[in-house]
Design a protein around this motif. Structure first.
Motif, PDB file in Angstrom:
ATOM      1  N   UNK A   1      17.514  70.110  43.533  1.00  0.00           N
ATOM      2  CA  UNK A   1      16.653  69.771  44.662  1.00  0.00           C
ATOM      3  C   UNK A   1      17.175  68.483  45.285  1.00  0.00           C
ATOM      4  N   UNK A   2      16.885  68.246  46.579  1.00  0.00           N
ATOM      5  CA  UNK A   2      17.324  66.999  47.204  1.00  0.00           C
ATOM      6  C   UNK A   2      16.788  65.789  46.459  1.00  0.00           C
ATOM      7  N   UNK A   3      17.610  64.799  46.341  1.00  0.00           N
ATOM      8  CA  UNK A   3      17.221  63.571  45.652  1.00  0.00           C
ATOM      9  C   UNK A   3      16.158  62.845  46.475  1.00  0.00           C
ATOM     10  N   UNK A   4      15.038  62.518  45.829  1.00  0.00           N
ATOM     11  CA  UNK A   4      13.975  61.834  46.532  1.00  0.00           C
ATOM     12  C   UNK A   4      14.271  60.375  46.793  1.00  0.00           C
ATOM     13  N   UNK A   5      15.194  59.805  46.057  1.00  0.00           N
ATOM     14  CA  UNK A   5      15.497  58.390  46.224  1.00  0.00           C
ATOM     15  C   UNK A   5      16.318  58.126  47.486  1.00  0.00           C
ATOM     16  N   UNK A   6      17.328  58.948  47.718  1.00  0.00           N
ATOM     17  CA  UNK A   6      18.197  58.765  48.889  1.00  0.00           C
ATOM     18  C   UNK A   6      17.939  59.798  49.971  1.00  0.00           C
ATOM     19  N   UNK A   7      16.898  60.647  49.755  1.00  0.00           N
ATOM     20  CA  UNK A   7      16.547  61.695  50.712  1.00  0.00           C
ATOM     21  C   UNK A   7      17.654  62.722  50.895  1.00  0.00           C
ATOM     22  N   UNK A   8      18.498  62.855  49.895  1.00  0.00           N
ATOM     23  CA  UNK A   8      19.555  63.867  49.954  1.00  0.00           C
ATOM     24  C   UNK A   8      20.837  63.406  50.599  1.00  0.00           C
ATOM     25  N   UNK A   9      20.909  62.128  50.991  1.00  0.00           N
ATOM     26  CA  UNK A   9      22.118  61.634  51.655  1.00  0.00           C
ATOM     27  C   UNK A   9      23.214  61.260  50.669  1.00  0.00           C
ATOM     28  N   UNK A  10      22.870  60.995  49.441  1.00  0.00           N
ATOM     29  CA  UNK A  10      23.860  60.596  48.436  1.00  0.00           C
ATOM     30  C   UNK A  10      24.161  59.110  48.447  1.00  0.00           C
TER      31      UNK A  10
ATOM     32  N   UNK B   1      21.053  59.947  41.989  1.00  0.00           N
ATOM     33  CA  UNK B   1      21.821  61.203  42.020  1.00  0.00           C
ATOM     34  C   UNK B   1      23.321  60.953  41.942  1.00  0.00           C
ATOM     35  N   UNK B   2      23.731  59.671  41.911  1.00  0.00           N
ATOM     36  CA  UNK B   2      25.150  59.302  41.799  1.00  0.00           C
ATOM     37  C   UNK B   2      25.998  59.898  42.921  1.00  0.00           C
ATOM     38  N   UNK B   3      25.396  59.950  44.125  1.00  0.00           N
ATOM     39  CA  UNK B   3      26.155  60.392  45.290  1.00  0.00           C
ATOM     40  C   UNK B   3      26.114  61.877  45.557  1.00  0.00           C
ATOM     41  N   UNK B   4      25.474  62.654  44.683  1.00  0.00           N
ATOM     42  CA  UNK B   4      25.453  64.105  44.869  1.00  0.00           C
ATOM     43  C   UNK B   4      24.463  64.530  45.940  1.00  0.00           C
ATOM     44  N   UNK B   5      23.457  63.704  46.175  1.00  0.00           N
ATOM     45  CA  UNK B   5      22.430  64.080  47.142  1.00  0.00           C
ATOM     46  C   UNK B   5      21.399  65.015  46.559  1.00  0.00           C
ATOM     47  N   UNK B   6      21.604  65.464  45.331  1.00  0.00           N
ATOM     48  CA  UNK B   6      20.702  66.391  44.659  1.00  0.00           C
ATOM     49  C   UNK B   6      20.534  65.973  43.205  1.00  0.00           C
ATOM     50  N   UNK B   7      19.424  66.411  42.632  1.00  0.00           N
ATOM     51  CA  UNK B   7      19.202  66.174  41.209  1.00  0.00           C
ATOM     52  C   UNK B   7      18.861  67.489  40.540  1.00  0.00           C
ATOM     53  N   UNK B   8      19.196  67.587  39.286  1.00  0.00           N
ATOM     54  CA  UNK B   8      18.921  68.793  38.501  1.00  0.00           C
ATOM     55  C   UNK B   8      17.482  68.759  38.009  1.00  0.00           C
TER      56      UNK B   8
ATOM     57  N   UNK C   1       7.762  65.509  41.317  1.00  0.00           N
ATOM     58  CA  UNK C   1       6.863  66.389  42.068  1.00  0.00           C
ATOM     59  C   UNK C   1       5.848  65.569  42.868  1.00  0.00           C
ATOM     60  N   UNK C   2       5.308  64.516  42.244  1.00  0.00           N
ATOM     61  CA  UNK C   2       4.357  63.656  42.948  1.00  0.00           C
ATOM     62  C   UNK C   2       5.004  63.024  44.176  1.00  0.00           C
ATOM     63  N   UNK C   3       6.244  62.586  44.021  1.00  0.00           N
ATOM     64  CA  UNK C   3       6.939  61.963  45.147  1.00  0.00           C
ATOM     65  C   UNK C   3       7.232  62.982  46.246  1.00  0.00           C
ATOM     66  N   UNK C   4       7.616  64.209  45.851  1.00  0.00           N
ATOM     67  CA  UNK C   4       7.874  65.255  46.838  1.00  0.00           C
ATOM     68  C   UNK C   4       6.651  65.497  47.720  1.00  0.00           C
ATOM     69  N   UNK C   5       5.462  65.439  47.112  1.00  0.00           N
ATOM     70  CA  UNK C   5       4.232  65.676  47.860  1.00  0.00           C
ATOM     71  C   UNK C   5       3.878  64.469  48.723  1.00  0.00           C
ATOM     72  N   UNK C   6       3.862  63.281  48.136  1.00  0.00           N
ATOM     73  CA  UNK C   6       3.378  62.098  48.839  1.00  0.00           C
ATOM     74  C   UNK C   6       4.374  61.552  49.850  1.00  0.00           C
ATOM     75  N   UNK C   7       5.656  61.895  49.724  1.00  0.00           N
ATOM     76  CA  UNK C   7       6.640  61.404  50.695  1.00  0.00           C
ATOM     77  C   UNK C   7       6.670  62.239  51.956  1.00  0.00           C
ATOM     78  N   UNK C   8       6.035  63.411  51.924  1.00  0.00           N
ATOM     79  CA  UNK C   8       5.952  64.261  53.105  1.00  0.00           C
ATOM     80  C   UNK C   8       4.587  64.056  53.759  1.00  0.00           C
ATOM     81  N   UNK C   9       4.514  63.531  54.992  1.00  0.00           N
ATOM     82  CA  UNK C   9       3.219  63.217  55.623  1.00  0.00           C
ATOM     83  C   UNK C   9       2.262  64.392  55.672  1.00  0.00           C
ATOM     84  N   UNK C  10       2.763  65.595  55.975  1.00  0.00           N
ATOM     85  CA  UNK C  10       1.877  66.758  56.069  1.00  0.00           C
ATOM     86  C   UNK C  10       1.338  67.157  54.702  1.00  0.00           C
TER      87      UNK C  10
END
Length: 366
Positions: free
Chosen positions: A174-183, A153-160, A49-58
C-alpha cells in the motif's frame, strides 16, 4: 474496534500535520523492519489503518459523524477494498509516484469590438495564474537542499502489509502514509513557494484573435494555463469571446447589417452616397423610387470567415425619411406633386415588426 484517534494518540480536533507527525513517530517504532515482535506488527497495522482513515478528509468526516471506516467484515471499506487488500489491487503502481502534476486549465473572457472581428486582432492579455517558482525551479526544496529518502518505506513509496484472511496470510503493498507514496520527504521546503514549486503571478499571454469569432466561441491555447505543482506540465488556457455591440452595425452570421436613412426627395429621384463601413468608405447607388425596407447588398464587405477565406456581405436596409415640418412653399410643391400622381390613399397591410425584422426575413429567404 479501537478509536482511531486513540490509536494514534491525538485529540479529535488534531490537525492533519499533527496526525501525520504522530503516525510517523509510531511507524518508526512499530515498523516490522525495526520491531519484529508480533505485538508490534499488529499495532503497526492498526496505526497504519487509523492514519489511512484520518489523513483522508472525506473518510475522516465520515468517521467523525458515525460512518463506518471498516465497512463489512471488520477492517476494510467494502468489497472493492477487500479484493484490493487480499489480492494486492491497490498496489498496481510500482515504485514511488511523481510529485509533479499537470496544472489546471484556465478560462478567461475576452471582449473584442465588431471592428476587430472583421479581420481579427492581436491582444496581450494580463492574467493572474500559477507560474514556476524561480527560486527552486519547481523542485519545492530550499536552494541547496534536496528531497530525502523516506525513512519508513526507504524510498519505495509503498509498505508491505500482512492481512489475515480466509485464504491465510496475504501480503500486499500500500502507499506509504509517511511520504504519501512519493518515496521521499521534502525536509526543507522552499520558503518562496511554500514547498509547492510554483507561485501566483501576473503573466502576459500574447493572443492572436482570428477573424469571424462570435460571442460564446471558445479558443483553446494548449499549455498556456497554470503550471502544475512541483514543476508539472501546464494546463490549457481557454478564451471565451465576447463581441461588443456596435452603435451602427449588427451581425447576421458573417454579414454586416445597417440602416441607411434616405431623405424622401433622394428616394424619389435616386442618388449616390458614400457610407463608412467598418473597413473604410463604400460608394452606394440608390435607385429612383427606392422603398423603405429594401435591402441593398454590397458584396464582400462583411466579416472575414472564421478560419477560412472570403468575406460576408454588407447589407444596407433603406429607411425613407419624410420631413416632419414643411414651410409654405415646400407644401405647395408637395401638393402639386400629389396632384400629378394619383393614388388610392392609405391602405391596411400585414403588420410587420420593424425594419430590422423585415431585413432579417429577406436575408432568410435569399
Amino acid at each position: 474496534m479501537a478509536d482511531h484517534y486513540d490509536v494514534l494518540g491525538v485529540a479529535r480536533d488534531a490537525s492533519q500535520e499533527q496526525i501525520k507527525k504522530a503516525y510517523r513517530k509510531l511507524a518508526r517504532e512499530l515498523h516490522p523492519d525495526v520491531n519484529p515482535s508480533a505485538d508490534a506488527e499488529e499495532r503497526f497495522k492498526a496505526v497504519t489503518h487509523a492514519y489511512d482513515v484520518l489523513s483522508d478528509p472525506q473518510q475522516r468526516q465520515s468517521y467523525d459523524t458515525g460512518g463506518s471506516s471498516a465497512g463489512m467484515g471488520g477492517g476494510f471499506g467494502g468489497f472493492g477494498d477487500i479484493f484490493e487488500t487480499f489480492f494486492g489491487g491497490g498496489a498496481s503502481q510500482r515504485g514511488p509516484r511523481s510529485r509533479a502534476e499537470r496544472g489546471q486549465d484556465a478560462l478567461i473572457r475576452v471582449q473584442v469590438t465588431l471592428d476587430e472581428v472583421v479581420f481579427g486582432t492581436h491582444r496581450d492579455l494580463e492574467i493572474d495564474t500559477a507560474v514556476l517558482c524561480e527560486v527552486c525551479e519547481g523542485s519545492a526544496c530550499q536552494p541547496g537542499t534536496h528531497p530525502v529518502t523516506c525513512d519508513i518505506c526507504h524510498g519505495a513509496g509503498q509498505i508491505q502489509r500482512t492481512v489475515r484472511s480466509l485464504l491465510g496470510n496475504v501480503v500486499t503493498a500500500v502507499p506509504c502514509g509517511s511520504c504519501q507514496g512519493y518515496g521521499t520527504v521534502i525536509a526543507t521546503p522552499c520558503a518562496h513557494c511554500n514547498g509547492q514549486g510554483r507561485v501566483r503571478a501576473t503573466r502576459t499571454v500574447p493572443v492572436d484573435v482570428p477573424s469571424g469569432v462570435e460571442t460564446g466561441l471558445r479558443l483553446q491555447m494548449p499549455g498556456s494555463g497554470e503550471v502544475g505543482p512541483f514543476g508539472g506540465p501546464s494546463g490549457d488556457l481557454y478564451l471565451e469571446m465576447r463581441v461588443a455591440e456596435h452603435e451602427v452595425f449588427s451581425r447576421n452570421d458573417d454579414d454586416l447589417l445597417c440602416t441607411l436613412e434616405v431623405p424622401m426627395v433622394d428616394a424619389i429621384l435616386g442618388t449616390s452616397t458614400t457610407i463608412t463601413a467598418l473597413d473604410g468608405e463604400v460608394e452606394l447607388e440608390i435607385r429612383p423610387g427606392v422603398q423603405s425596407g429594401e435591402v441593398l447588398t454590397i458584396k464582400n464587405r462583411g466579416i472575414t470567415h472564421l478560419r477560412g477565406s472570403g468575406r460576408g456581405d454588407l447589407r444596407v436596409g433603406v429607411q425613407v425619411v419624410t420631413p416632419a415640418k414643411l414651410d409654405g412653399k415646400a407644401r405647395e410643391l408637395i401638393e402639386s406633386f400629389g396632384a400629378r400622381h394619383t393614388s388610392s390613399g392609405p391602405q391596411l397591410a400585414r403588420f410587420q415588426q420593424g425594419l430590422f425584422q423585415r431585413m432579417r426575413d429577406r436575408f432568410a429567404n435569399r
